[in-house]
Design a protein around this motif. Structure first.
Motif, PDB file in Angstrom:
ATOM      1  N   VAL A  87       0.862  -1.185   0.000  1.00 41.33           N
ATOM      2  CA  VAL A  87       0.000   0.000   0.000  1.00 41.33           C
ATOM      3  C   VAL A  87       0.893   1.228   0.000  1.00 41.33           C
ATOM      4  O   VAL A  87       1.877   1.303   0.745  1.00 41.33           O
ATOM      5  CB  VAL A  87      -0.929   0.016   1.232  1.00 41.33           C
ATOM      6  CG1 VAL A  87      -1.845   1.243   1.191  1.00 41.33           C
ATOM      7  CG2 VAL A  87      -1.749  -1.264   1.314  1.00 41.33           C
ATOM      8  N   ALA A  88       0.535   2.179  -0.860  1.00 44.98           N
ATOM      9  CA  ALA A  88       1.274   3.438  -0.925  1.00 44.98           C
ATOM     10  C   ALA A  88       0.332   4.587  -0.580  1.00 44.98           C
ATOM     11  O   ALA A  88      -0.782   4.655  -1.102  1.00 44.98           O
ATOM     12  CB  ALA A  88       1.865   3.644  -2.316  1.00 44.98           C
ATOM     13  N   ILE A  89       0.794   5.471   0.292  1.00 43.16           N
ATOM     14  CA  ILE A  89       0.062   6.708   0.575  1.00 43.16           C
ATOM     15  C   ILE A  89       0.736   7.809  -0.230  1.00 43.16           C
ATOM     16  O   ILE A  89       1.933   8.073  -0.053  1.00 43.16           O
ATOM     17  CB  ILE A  89       0.085   7.054   2.077  1.00 43.16           C
ATOM     18  CG1 ILE A  89      -0.439   5.894   2.916  1.00 43.16           C
ATOM     19  CG2 ILE A  89      -0.742   8.318   2.342  1.00 43.16           C
ATOM     20  CD1 ILE A  89      -0.255   6.098   4.416  1.00 43.16           C
ATOM     21  N   LEU A  90      -0.024   8.445  -1.114  1.00 44.65           N
ATOM     22  CA  LEU A  90       0.513   9.490  -1.972  1.00 44.65           C
ATOM     23  C   LEU A  90       0.073  10.849  -1.442  1.00 44.65           C
ATOM     24  O   LEU A  90      -1.118  11.055  -1.153  1.00 44.65           O
ATOM     25  CB  LEU A  90       0.036   9.301  -3.413  1.00 44.65           C
ATOM     26  CG  LEU A  90       0.820   8.288  -4.259  1.00 44.65           C
ATOM     27  CD1 LEU A  90       0.881   6.917  -3.616  1.00 44.65           C
ATOM     28  CD2 LEU A  90       0.225   8.186  -5.659  1.00 44.65           C
ATOM     29  N   ALA A  91       1.027  11.747  -1.315  1.00 50.12           N
ATOM     30  CA  ALA A  91       0.757  13.038  -0.694  1.00 50.12           C
ATOM     31  C   ALA A  91       1.443  14.163  -1.454  1.00 50.12           C
ATOM     32  O   ALA A  91       2.358  13.933  -2.247  1.00 50.12           O
ATOM     33  CB  ALA A  91       1.234  13.024   0.762  1.00 50.12           C
ATOM     34  N   ALA A  92       0.993  15.378  -1.183  1.00 52.18           N
ATOM     35  CA  ALA A  92       1.590  16.585  -1.749  1.00 52.18           C
ATOM     36  C   ALA A  92       2.434  17.262  -0.688  1.00 52.18           C
ATOM     37  O   ALA A  92       1.970  17.485   0.435  1.00 52.18           O
ATOM     38  CB  ALA A  92       0.504  17.536  -2.239  1.00 52.18           C
ATOM     39  N   ASP A  93       3.665  17.585  -1.035  1.00 53.07           N
ATOM     40  CA  ASP A  93       4.570  18.312  -0.146  1.00 53.07           C
ATOM     41  C   ASP A  93       4.398  19.799  -0.395  1.00 53.07           C
ATOM     42  O   ASP A  93       4.770  20.321  -1.450  1.00 53.07           O
ATOM     43  CB  ASP A  93       6.012  17.885  -0.434  1.00 53.07           C
ATOM     44  CG  ASP A  93       7.023  18.577   0.474  1.00 53.07           C
ATOM     45  OD1 ASP A  93       6.605  19.378   1.346  1.00 53.07           O
ATOM     46  OD2 ASP A  93       8.230  18.337   0.298  1.00 53.07           O
ATOM     47  N   THR A  94       3.831  20.500   0.570  1.00 53.55           N
ATOM     48  CA  THR A  94       3.595  21.935   0.402  1.00 53.55           C
ATOM     49  C   THR A  94       4.883  22.749   0.507  1.00 53.55           C
ATOM     50  O   THR A  94       4.877  23.948   0.248  1.00 53.55           O
ATOM     51  CB  THR A  94       2.577  22.450   1.434  1.00 53.55           C
ATOM     52  OG1 THR A  94       3.094  22.243   2.760  1.00 53.55           O
ATOM     53  CG2 THR A  94       1.247  21.720   1.290  1.00 53.55           C
ATOM     54  N   GLU A  95       5.960  22.099   0.870  1.00 53.07           N
ATOM     55  CA  GLU A  95       7.263  22.765   0.925  1.00 53.07           C
ATOM     56  C   GLU A  95       8.138  22.345  -0.255  1.00 53.07           C
ATOM     57  O   GLU A  95       9.375  22.392  -0.165  1.00 53.07           O
ATOM     58  CB  GLU A  95       7.963  22.438   2.250  1.00 53.07           C
ATOM     59  CG  GLU A  95       7.197  22.891   3.484  1.00 53.07           C
ATOM     60  CD  GLU A  95       7.136  24.410   3.597  1.00 53.07           C
ATOM     61  OE1 GLU A  95       8.167  25.069   3.368  1.00 53.07           O
ATOM     62  OE2 GLU A  95       6.040  24.926   3.902  1.00 53.07           O
ATOM     63  N   PHE A  96       7.496  21.949  -1.356  1.00 53.30           N
ATOM     64  CA  PHE A  96       8.240  21.482  -2.537  1.00 53.30           C
ATOM     65  C   PHE A  96       9.220  22.526  -3.053  1.00 53.30           C
ATOM     66  O   PHE A  96      10.210  22.195  -3.704  1.00 53.30           O
ATOM     67  CB  PHE A  96       7.272  21.118  -3.666  1.00 53.30           C
ATOM     68  CG  PHE A  96       6.572  22.302  -4.267  1.00 53.30           C
ATOM     69  CD1 PHE A  96       7.151  23.005  -5.314  1.00 53.30           C
ATOM     70  CD2 PHE A  96       5.346  22.731  -3.782  1.00 53.30           C
ATOM     71  CE1 PHE A  96       6.521  24.119  -5.865  1.00 53.30           C
ATOM     72  CE2 PHE A  96       4.707  23.831  -4.326  1.00 53.30           C
ATOM     73  CZ  PHE A  96       5.301  24.526  -5.368  1.00 53.30           C
ATOM     74  N   HIS A  97       8.932  23.804  -2.789  1.00 52.79           N
ATOM     75  CA  HIS A  97       9.779  24.883  -3.326  1.00 52.79           C
ATOM     76  C   HIS A  97      11.204  24.808  -2.811  1.00 52.79           C
ATOM     77  O   HIS A  97      12.126  25.341  -3.428  1.00 52.79           O
ATOM     78  CB  HIS A  97       9.166  26.239  -3.004  1.00 52.79           C
ATOM     79  CG  HIS A  97       9.051  26.523  -1.531  1.00 52.79           C
ATOM     80  ND1 HIS A  97       8.294  25.762  -0.671  1.00 52.79           N
ATOM     81  CD2 HIS A  97       9.618  27.476  -0.765  1.00 52.79           C
ATOM     82  CE1 HIS A  97       8.382  26.241   0.551  1.00 52.79           C
ATOM     83  NE2 HIS A  97       9.191  27.285   0.523  1.00 52.79           N
ATOM     84  N   GLN A  98      11.402  24.136  -1.672  1.00 57.15           N
ATOM     85  CA  GLN A  98      12.760  24.000  -1.137  1.00 57.15           C
ATOM     86  C   GLN A  98      13.650  23.158  -2.050  1.00 57.15           C
ATOM     87  O   GLN A  98      14.879  23.172  -1.920  1.00 57.15           O
ATOM     88  CB  GLN A  98      12.711  23.371   0.259  1.00 57.15           C
ATOM     89  CG  GLN A  98      11.881  24.144   1.271  1.00 57.15           C
ATOM     90  CD  GLN A  98      12.500  25.487   1.634  1.00 57.15           C
ATOM     91  OE1 GLN A  98      13.663  25.758   1.326  1.00 57.15           O
ATOM     92  NE2 GLN A  98      11.724  26.344   2.289  1.00 57.15           N
ATOM     93  N   HIS A  99      13.019  22.415  -2.973  1.00 57.92           N
ATOM     94  CA  HIS A  99      13.775  21.547  -3.879  1.00 57.92           C
ATOM     95  C   HIS A  99      13.852  22.109  -5.300  1.00 57.92           C
ATOM     96  O   HIS A  99      14.390  21.439  -6.184  1.00 57.92           O
ATOM     97  CB  HIS A  99      13.139  20.152  -3.912  1.00 57.92           C
ATOM     98  CG  HIS A  99      13.094  19.484  -2.576  1.00 57.92           C
ATOM     99  ND1 HIS A  99      14.194  18.857  -2.018  1.00 57.92           N
ATOM    100  CD2 HIS A  99      12.092  19.377  -1.666  1.00 57.92           C
ATOM    101  CE1 HIS A  99      13.859  18.374  -0.830  1.00 57.92           C
ATOM    102  NE2 HIS A  99      12.597  18.673  -0.602  1.00 57.92           N
ATOM    103  N   LEU A 100      13.336  23.291  -5.516  1.00 59.80           N
ATOM    104  CA  LEU A 100      13.469  23.906  -6.835  1.00 59.80           C
ATOM    105  C   LEU A 100      14.929  24.272  -7.072  1.00 59.80           C
ATOM    106  O   LEU A 100      15.646  24.624  -6.136  1.00 59.80           O
ATOM    107  CB  LEU A 100      12.593  25.159  -6.935  1.00 59.80           C
ATOM    108  CG  LEU A 100      11.081  24.935  -6.931  1.00 59.80           C
ATOM    109  CD1 LEU A 100      10.346  26.269  -6.874  1.00 59.80           C
ATOM    110  CD2 LEU A 100      10.644  24.140  -8.149  1.00 59.80           C
TER     111      LEU A 100
END
Length: 200
Positions: A87-100
């Motif tokens: 089972v995989a839980i898929l989520a959105a990282d709201t701090e994704f900008h730190q990896h731009l």
């Protein structure tokens, strides 16, 4: 219906789209980390806005983690999640900008917005991670496994239980494996071309 304009051969078309179904039961055959890595090696190249990569995945492998997740699923989804090989839980990282990337190649002002506006950044994270969820399902199919994606669960409960840091937002739970007996429900109808498209 013609397939003459489709570059993929018919087997690939069927595997990814026409014959692919949401699996509701699975065999006991395990899903390896190598298989999941092969899925990600495909889907990581798919497009998102500004090439942001907000998707985050928790693989629920241990019995303890499974026991924490199952009660948060709705109704029939509990049994499906309890018995799936992975089972995989898929989520959105709201701090994704730190990896731009530091040298943001397109629309530098967009990076400034992502860093400064929490609401814009969260909306963008959810939308683009949802795109990546779709790619992830296609990736599962592409390596010969079946996916059972679900949104019938307690989102707040899953966020609290598995994303306590508060920066990730659950989007879907996906059961993964080889389809088992009675895995498929009857195919539901799809809208016709003329119901979806118009030319202006």
């Amino acid at each position: 219906m013609t397939t003459e304009h489709v570059v993929l051969d018919k087997h690939a078309q069927d595997l990814l789209f026409r014959e692919a179904r949401t699996a509701n039961t699975f065999t006991d055959e395990p899903v390896s980390d190598e298989q999941i890595e092969a899925i990600y090696d495909l889907v990581k190249w798919a497009p998102t806005s500004f090439n942001q990569q907000p998707l985050r995945v928790v693989l629920v492998r241990s019995p303890e983690a499974r026991a924490r997740l199952v009660p948060l699923m709705w109704d029939n989804n509990q049994e499906k999640t309890k018995n799936a090989p992975l089972v995989a839980i898929l989520a959105a990282d709201t701090e994704f900008h730190q990896h731009l990337p530091t040298q943001f190649p397109v629309f530098p002002q967009a990076k400034d917005v992502f860093f400064s506006d929490d609401a814009v950044r969260e909306e963008s994270a959810r939308f683009n991670a949802a795109l990546q969820v779709g790619y992830f399902i296609l990736g599962i199919r592409a390596i010969g496994l079946a996916a059972g994606p679900m949104t019938g669960f307690d989102f707040d409960g899953v966020n609290k239980e598995f994303f306590a840091e508060g920066t990730h937002r659950a989007l879907a739970v996906v059961n993964i494996g080889k389809p088992g007996p009675g895995a498929w429900y009857d195919r539901l109808p799809r809208l016709a071309y003329d119901q979806v498209f118009r030319t202006v």
